[in-house]
Write a protein that holds these residues in place. Structure first.
Motif, PDB file in Angstrom:
ATOM      1  N   GLU A 156      30.631  38.761  39.093  1.00  0.00           N
ATOM      2  CA  GLU A 156      30.997  39.645  40.206  1.00  0.00           C
ATOM      3  C   GLU A 156      32.436  39.426  40.651  1.00  0.00           C
ATOM      4  O   GLU A 156      33.161  40.396  40.927  1.00  0.00           O
ATOM      5  N   LEU A 157      32.865  38.191  40.723  1.00  0.00           N
ATOM      6  CA  LEU A 157      34.235  37.910  41.143  1.00  0.00           C
ATOM      7  C   LEU A 157      35.248  38.534  40.189  1.00  0.00           C
ATOM      8  O   LEU A 157      36.293  39.049  40.612  1.00  0.00           O
ATOM      9  N   GLN A 158      34.958  38.529  38.909  1.00  0.00           N
ATOM     10  CA  GLN A 158      35.862  39.113  37.920  1.00  0.00           C
ATOM     11  C   GLN A 158      35.936  40.627  38.028  1.00  0.00           C
ATOM     12  O   GLN A 158      36.915  41.238  37.596  1.00  0.00           O
ATOM     13  N   LYS A 159      34.917  41.236  38.634  1.00  0.00           N
ATOM     14  CA  LYS A 159      34.883  42.697  38.759  1.00  0.00           C
ATOM     15  C   LYS A 159      35.534  43.206  40.040  1.00  0.00           C
ATOM     16  O   LYS A 159      35.787  44.410  40.163  1.00  0.00           O
ATOM     17  N   ILE A 160      35.794  42.316  40.991  1.00  0.00           N
ATOM     18  CA  ILE A 160      36.381  42.761  42.267  1.00  0.00           C
ATOM     19  C   ILE A 160      37.803  43.261  42.034  1.00  0.00           C
ATOM     20  O   ILE A 160      38.610  42.580  41.393  1.00  0.00           O
ATOM     21  N   ARG A 161      38.106  44.431  42.556  1.00  0.00           N
ATOM     22  CA  ARG A 161      39.422  45.051  42.343  1.00  0.00           C
ATOM     23  C   ARG A 161      40.235  45.198  43.633  1.00  0.00           C
ATOM     24  O   ARG A 161      41.360  45.692  43.605  1.00  0.00           O
ATOM     25  N   VAL A 162      39.677  44.806  44.763  1.00  0.00           N
ATOM     26  CA  VAL A 162      40.395  44.960  46.032  1.00  0.00           C
ATOM     27  C   VAL A 162      40.993  43.615  46.449  1.00  0.00           C
ATOM     28  O   VAL A 162      40.527  42.552  46.026  1.00  0.00           O
ATOM     29  N   THR A 163      42.008  43.685  47.282  1.00  0.00           N
ATOM     30  CA  THR A 163      42.669  42.463  47.755  1.00  0.00           C
ATOM     31  C   THR A 163      41.689  41.594  48.532  1.00  0.00           C
ATOM     32  O   THR A 163      40.913  42.087  49.355  1.00  0.00           O
ATOM     33  N   THR A 164      41.737  40.302  48.257  1.00  0.00           N
ATOM     34  CA  THR A 164      40.772  39.358  48.830  1.00  0.00           C
ATOM     35  C   THR A 164      41.490  38.182  49.463  1.00  0.00           C
ATOM     36  O   THR A 164      42.459  37.667  48.904  1.00  0.00           O
ATOM     37  N   ILE A 165      41.011  37.769  50.629  1.00  0.00           N
ATOM     38  CA  ILE A 165      41.553  36.587  51.297  1.00  0.00           C
ATOM     39  C   ILE A 165      40.417  35.589  51.515  1.00  0.00           C
ATOM     40  O   ILE A 165      39.364  35.938  52.061  1.00  0.00           O
ATOM     41  N   PHE A 166      40.630  34.367  51.065  1.00  0.00           N
ATOM     42  CA  PHE A 166      39.688  33.275  51.286  1.00  0.00           C
ATOM     43  C   PHE A 166      40.169  32.489  52.505  1.00  0.00           C
ATOM     44  O   PHE A 166      41.276  31.928  52.481  1.00  0.00           O
TER      45      PHE A 166
ATOM     46  N   ILE B   1      35.796  25.173  46.093  1.00  0.00           N
ATOM     47  CA  ILE B   1      35.010  26.326  45.653  1.00  0.00           C
ATOM     48  C   ILE B   1      35.845  27.595  45.757  1.00  0.00           C
ATOM     49  O   ILE B   1      35.827  28.453  44.868  1.00  0.00           O
ATOM     50  N   ALA B   2      36.579  27.738  46.848  1.00  0.00           N
ATOM     51  CA  ALA B   2      37.465  28.896  47.010  1.00  0.00           C
ATOM     52  C   ALA B   2      38.540  28.906  45.924  1.00  0.00           C
ATOM     53  O   ALA B   2      38.873  29.962  45.375  1.00  0.00           O
ATOM     54  N   GLU B   3      39.069  27.737  45.609  1.00  0.00           N
ATOM     55  CA  GLU B   3      40.109  27.650  44.578  1.00  0.00           C
ATOM     56  C   GLU B   3      39.584  28.096  43.227  1.00  0.00           C
ATOM     57  O   GLU B   3      40.238  28.866  42.502  1.00  0.00           O
ATOM     58  N   HIS B   4      38.390  27.630  42.860  1.00  0.00           N
ATOM     59  CA  HIS B   4      37.799  28.022  41.587  1.00  0.00           C
ATOM     60  C   HIS B   4      37.501  29.522  41.565  1.00  0.00           C
ATOM     61  O   HIS B   4      37.745  30.202  40.562  1.00  0.00           O
ATOM     62  N   ALA B   5      36.971  30.037  42.671  1.00  0.00           N
ATOM     63  CA  ALA B   5      36.639  31.455  42.745  1.00  0.00           C
ATOM     64  C   ALA B   5      37.889  32.318  42.620  1.00  0.00           C
ATOM     65  O   ALA B   5      37.891  33.336  41.903  1.00  0.00           O
ATOM     66  N   ALA B   6      38.955  31.930  43.295  1.00  0.00           N
ATOM     67  CA  ALA B   6      40.194  32.708  43.265  1.00  0.00           C
ATOM     68  C   ALA B   6      40.768  32.791  41.858  1.00  0.00           C
ATOM     69  O   ALA B   6      41.309  33.828  41.449  1.00  0.00           O
ATOM     70  N   ARG B   7      40.642  31.707  41.094  1.00  0.00           N
ATOM     71  CA  ARG B   7      41.189  31.697  39.734  1.00  0.00           C
ATOM     72  C   ARG B   7      40.433  32.646  38.794  1.00  0.00           C
ATOM     73  O   ARG B   7      40.983  33.076  37.772  1.00  0.00           O
ATOM     74  N   LEU B   8      39.203  32.963  39.146  1.00  0.00           N
ATOM     75  CA  LEU B   8      38.426  33.880  38.313  1.00  0.00           C
ATOM     76  C   LEU B   8      38.807  35.337  38.523  1.00  0.00           C
ATOM     77  O   LEU B   8      38.492  36.193  37.695  1.00  0.00           O
ATOM     78  N   MET B   9      39.478  35.619  39.608  1.00  0.00           N
ATOM     79  CA  MET B   9      39.731  37.003  40.000  1.00  0.00           C
ATOM     80  C   MET B   9      41.037  37.531  39.434  1.00  0.00           C
ATOM     81  O   MET B   9      42.047  36.830  39.381  1.00  0.00           O
TER      82      MET B   9
END
Length: 224
Positions: free
Chosen positions: A161-171, A184-192
């Motif tokens: 799901e994270l790889q499919k997000i196309r809108v700007t995201t702020i953690f 966890i936020a760092e790992h998630a951000a790298r997937l996007m």
């Protein structure tokens, strides 16, 4: 998790309203004043329940989706789908990924008692005592279908799901979050592939919506 409700977002909602921005906080099924779902479901099932509500609330307008903890899991699924209403996403304290090779396994004493219960060698009361002793705070507090929901979601992960997000995201993360640490936020951000940013609030724990509501407000304003 199960003790949280939409009330956690009241401070942020008030601050947004002062800036002329309206917001809506939902009590998810089984949380706050909302009844539990009729059947146990994982986060993707929750997203199916929330998506039509989100589109109705948006009513053709673009919105910023904010998800904390369990709600952040749902926000990840919703933002990965082609919903035209979502302009941006703010994640905070959300267990979006599970580190490779790590699963949540019950303590051995509990697994033994659970096995004995299956063979009717210990009473249901004894099993419940073991659940409260060895389970997480959320699991011990949960009852009925919500306990099954917790079991289904505890090891879910949202890399796809994270790889499919196309809108700007702020953690927006609490630097002292022990439940869901900033890594966890760092790992998630790298997937996007979508543009994203990580903001860490020092001396703040897991309940950032209550501890630092203005950090959420700033993130929402930056996405509008």
């Amino acid at each position: 998790m199960l003790f949280r409700s939409s009330a956690d977002f009241r401070p942020a909602a008030s601050a947004l309203l002062e800036r002329g921005i309206s917001s809506i906080a939902l009590d998810l099924p089984g949380f706050g004043s909302s009844p539990s779902p009729s059947q146990p479901t994982g986060v993707r099932g929750y997203a199916d329940l929330i998506a039509p509500v989100l589109e109705e609330v948006a009513d053709g307008r673009e919105i910023v989706l904010v998800g904390h903890s369990f709600g952040g899991r749902i926000a990840a699924v919703l933002a990965s789908e082609p919903l035209s209403s979502i302009r941006g996403v703010v994640f905070t304290g959300a267990p979006l990924i599970r580190p490779t090779g790590v699963t949540t396994k019950s303590p051995l004493p509990y697994r033994v008692i659970r096995a004995l219960s299956k063979w009717q060698l210990v009473s249901s009361d004894r099993l419940e005592l073991a659940r409260k002793k060895y389970g997480s705070t959320d699991y011990a507090a949960a009852t009925g279908v919500m306990r099954d929901v917790l079991v289904r979601t505890v090891n879910e992960s949202y890399e796809v799901e994270l790889q499919k997000i196309r809108v700007t995201t702020i953690f927006v993360w609490g630097g002292e979050d022990r439940d869901v640490p900033p890594v966890i936020a760092e790992h998630a951000a790298r997937l996007m592939s979508a543009r994203n940013e990580i903001r860490v609030e020092r001396e703040c724990g897991h309940l950032l919506p209550r501890e630092r509501p203005l950090a959420l407000v700033d993130a929402v304003m930056d996405l509008l």
